[in-house]
Enzyme design. Structure first.
Site, PDB file in Angstrom:
ATOM      1  N   SER A 204       0.833  -1.200   0.000  1.00 20.77           N
ATOM      2  CA  SER A 204       0.000   0.000   0.000  1.00 20.77           C
ATOM      3  C   SER A 204       0.872   1.256   0.000  1.00 20.77           C
ATOM      4  CB  SER A 204      -0.941  -0.050   1.207  1.00 20.77           C
ATOM      5  OG  SER A 204      -1.807   1.052   1.227  1.00 20.77           O
TER       6      SER A 204
ATOM      7  N   HIS B  74      -8.396   0.850   0.507  1.00 13.82           N
ATOM      8  CA  HIS B  74      -8.397  -0.063  -0.651  1.00 13.82           C
ATOM      9  C   HIS B  74      -9.772  -0.686  -0.906  1.00 13.82           C
ATOM     10  CE1 HIS B  74      -4.142   0.556  -0.880  1.00 13.82           C
ATOM     11  NE2 HIS B  74      -4.021   0.214   0.380  1.00 13.82           N
TER      12      HIS B  74
END
Length: 312
Positions: free
Chosen positions: A89, A200
């Site tokens: 990420s 996400h």
């Protein structure tokens, strides 16, 4: 000669006091942190020592990236050859700065903007995330679909290793999901994560589009080594870098696939840089034959450099 890959920590690994001994003892690391503070307008050494600030996405993100890039610079200073990298990420930005796709002057302000926009999104739309240990993925997908059909949002957000995935969604969506999971699969371990947003997932779709112009305005260069994307599960390419990073914010990450890709490229040593050692755990679960190290403090740096010197 062994092929070395770097793993860059994501948000959630931050801890007060992180990198302090490196800042005090390593001039190269200190210069990176000070430059990061200058270009972002943030007092990162102070932020790194303050739990209340690190708990906020807008401060945690630039702090983690600066620390990770600083450690990568120490490895470069010691002539450690890097073949490829992956980040979880946020860690993708650390990797893309470390490999010089983004400069420090461009990349750190970009990360600070990302953190600020995500902080605003969290304040507008609360979210929750849960980690599932040894789940039945097909069953999880079915439960997510059933909850979505009832008007709440919940979806798989991270595929971290063969043993762990993360589900994110609205607070009501996560409550419905966990209730149904406990009913259908009572032996599946479900851990609530200490996050304030469902990263996400589609809850960040608008934020991702708002972030896009900032990526477009940031200079991008051919990197020194490939960085594997959480989203495409392939190396980032300059032609599609902006769009891939936009998608990353609102789509599931596939770190387990990144690890498998690195192993297929012949990587046989992985060094996790940044706070914590979560990614090393995922590597052990995914590609157990690959040697693993992590560097988050001076003692670990000294130990890893000594171990690599013996090998090379």
């Amino acid at each position: 000669m062994q092929k070395i890959g770097l793993l860059f920590s994501g948000q959630g690994s931050e801890v007060a006091g992180m990198g302090l001994d490196l800042y005090q003892n390593q001039p190269t690391y200190r210069a990176v942190i000070d430059q990061a503070s200058q270009v972002t307008g943030l007092d990162l050494p102070a932020i790194m020592q303050t739990p209340e600030l690190l708990a906020q996405t807008q401060y945690a993100q630039p702090a983690i990236v600066a620390m990770s890039v600083g450690i990568a610079q120490l490895l470069a200073e010691n002539n450690v050859p890097i073949t490829a990298a992956a980040g979880l990420s946020l860690g993708e930005y650390s990797a893309l700065i470390a490999n010089q796709t983004f400069s420090m002057a461009g990349g750190l302000p970009l990360v600070a903007t990302r953190g600020r926009l995500m902080q605003q999104a969290i304040e507008h739309q609360a979210g929750q995330m849960v980690a599932l240990i040894d789940p039945n993925v097909a069953q999880v997908q079915q439960i997510c679909a059933a909850v979505q059909a009832q008007g709440e949002w919940v979806a798989i957000a991270n595929v971290n290793s063969p043993k762990q995935i993360v589900v994110g969604g609205t607070p009501n969506g996560i409550q419905q999901f966990t209730t149904e999971l406990n009913r259908l699969a009572p032996t599946t371990k479900c851990l609530s994560l200490k996050v304030s947003g469902a990263f996400h997932t589609q809850l960040f779709a608008e934020t991702a589009q708002a972030f896009k112009p900032f990526i477009e305005q940031t200079s991008q260069n051919q990197g020194l080594y490939p960085v594997i994307s959480n989203t495409t599960q392939q190396p980032f390419e300059l032609a599609t870098l902006t769009e891939t990073l936009v998608q990353q914010m609102a789509h599931a990450t596939h770190f387990s696939a990144n690890l498998q890709f690195l192993a297929q490229q012949g990587i046989d040593v992985l060094i996790e840089v940044g706070p914590g050692k979560t990614l090393s755990k995922f590597a052990r679960q995914t590609i157990p034959t690959v040697e693993r190290f992590n560097i988050g403090n001076q003692k670990q740096l000294t130990s890893v450099l000594a171990a690599l010197k013996e090998v090379h």
